[in-house]
Design a protein around this motif. Structure first.
Motif, short mmCIF file in Angstrom:
data_model
loop_
_atom_site.label_atom_id
_atom_site.label_comp_id
_atom_site.label_asym_id
_atom_site.label_seq_id
_atom_site.Cartn_x
_atom_site.Cartn_y
_atom_site.Cartn_z
N ARG A 94 -11.53 0.94 -6.24
CA ARG A 94 -9.72 1.59 -6.79
C ARG A 94 -9.22 0.31 -6.89
NH1 ARG A 94 -6.74 5.65 -4.32
NH2 ARG A 94 -7.87 3.97 -1.92
N GLN A 95 -9.44 -1.06 -7.10
CA GLN A 95 -8.68 -1.78 -7.40
C GLN A 95 -9.37 -3.26 -8.57
OE1 GLN A 95 -7.54 -4.42 -4.14
NE2 GLN A 95 -5.99 -5.07 -5.12
N TRP A 107 -8.13 0.20 -0.54
CA TRP A 107 -8.20 0.11 -2.12
C TRP A 107 -9.84 0.27 -2.65
CZ3 TRP A 107 -4.75 2.91 -4.64
CH2 TRP A 107 -3.39 3.43 -4.01
N ARG A 148 1.05 4.36 -3.06
CA ARG A 148 0.31 5.48 -2.35
C ARG A 148 2.37 6.46 -2.99
NH1 ARG A 148 -4.19 5.82 0.28
NH2 ARG A 148 -5.03 3.74 0.48
N ASP A 176 0.71 -1.27 0.08
CA ASP A 176 -0.31 -0.08 0.16
C ASP A 176 1.06 1.40 -0.24
OD1 ASP A 176 -2.34 1.50 0.58
OD2 ASP A 176 -1.26 2.14 2.26
N VAL A 225 -5.48 0.56 -9.36
CA VAL A 225 -4.58 -1.11 -9.16
C VAL A 225 -5.18 -2.19 -10.21
CG1 VAL A 225 -3.43 -2.51 -7.53
CG2 VAL A 225 -4.51 -0.81 -6.22
#
Length: 215
Positions: free
Chosen positions: A103-104, A100, A76, A72, A83
């Motif tokens: 967002r993954q 995430w 970042r 992580d 991701v």
């Protein structure tokens, strides 16, 4: 959109994503590639494309959570927005997945929710399926679960072997993953009640890909 790709192996899906991002109007760029295995072929693919790549071995950390914390932090530091798991053979901790959330992305070689887990193609043939395929989905804590973004259907041909079927499904993955990433990076996906809605698409464009026999 700044993308970080997680890999563990040869990197064929990574290569398809890299190729897609070379198109001038593609709405995402791959800014880092991370492998948990030093011998992963995808590392060379990334570096040959001029993309920073590094190894974070899970064996160097005392727990899954400690490894995920370093993963992580590395993502970042690279300024990653999204991701993409591309053959990343690690079960991520709930804390990482939650950090995430939405967002993954992950790609799996079956038409989820069927055939989660490993040895997919063997199980497809054993079950006598006529159709299989692949799925790109948002990641959730449970393995191979999450809102489905896109799927590609691949026919099972009489007499198929595991290797022949796997090759055809992989070819479909190479088409599907860049398409799904484009949809997300363009901001055209919304998650409502754990289902993905795609904005600005007519009915035909939302239909799954179908890969003809022999391709």
């Amino acid at each position: 959109m700044r993308v970080g790709v997680l890999i563990s192996g040869r990197g064929s899906n990574l290569a398809s994503l890299i190729e897609a991002t070379k198109v001038a109007d593609f709405p995402a760029e791959i800014v880092t590639v991370i492998s948990n295995k030093a011998d992963a072929g995808g590392i060379a693919i990334a570096r040959n494309a001029g993309i920073p790549a590094e190894v974070i071995s899970h064996r160097d950390y005392p727990s899954r959570e400690a490894f995920d914390a370093e993963l992580d932090a590395t993502l970042r530091r690279a300024g990653v927005d999204l991701v993409c798991n591309a053959g990343f053979m690690r079960i991520l901790s709930d804390g990482f997945v939650d950090a995430w959330r939405d967002r993954q992305l992950n790609i799996h070689p079956s038409l989820l929710p069927a055939f989660k887990g490993l040895h997919v193609h063997e199980r497809v043939l054993e079950a006598g399926c006529r159709i299989t395929g692949c799925t790109v989905h948002f990641v959730r804590p449970a393995m191979d679960e999450g809102p489905i973004i896109a799927q590609a259907a691949v026919p099972v041909i009489p007499g198929d072997t595991v290797d022949r079927l796997a090759d055809r499904v992989l070819a479909a993955e190479h088409r599907l993953y860049p398409m799904a990433l484009r949809l997300v990076a363009e901001g055209r996906t919304r998650i409502v009640d754990e289902r993905v809605l795609i904005d600005g698409e007519d009915a035909g464009a939302q239909a799954p890909l179908f890969v003809p026999a022999g391709h």
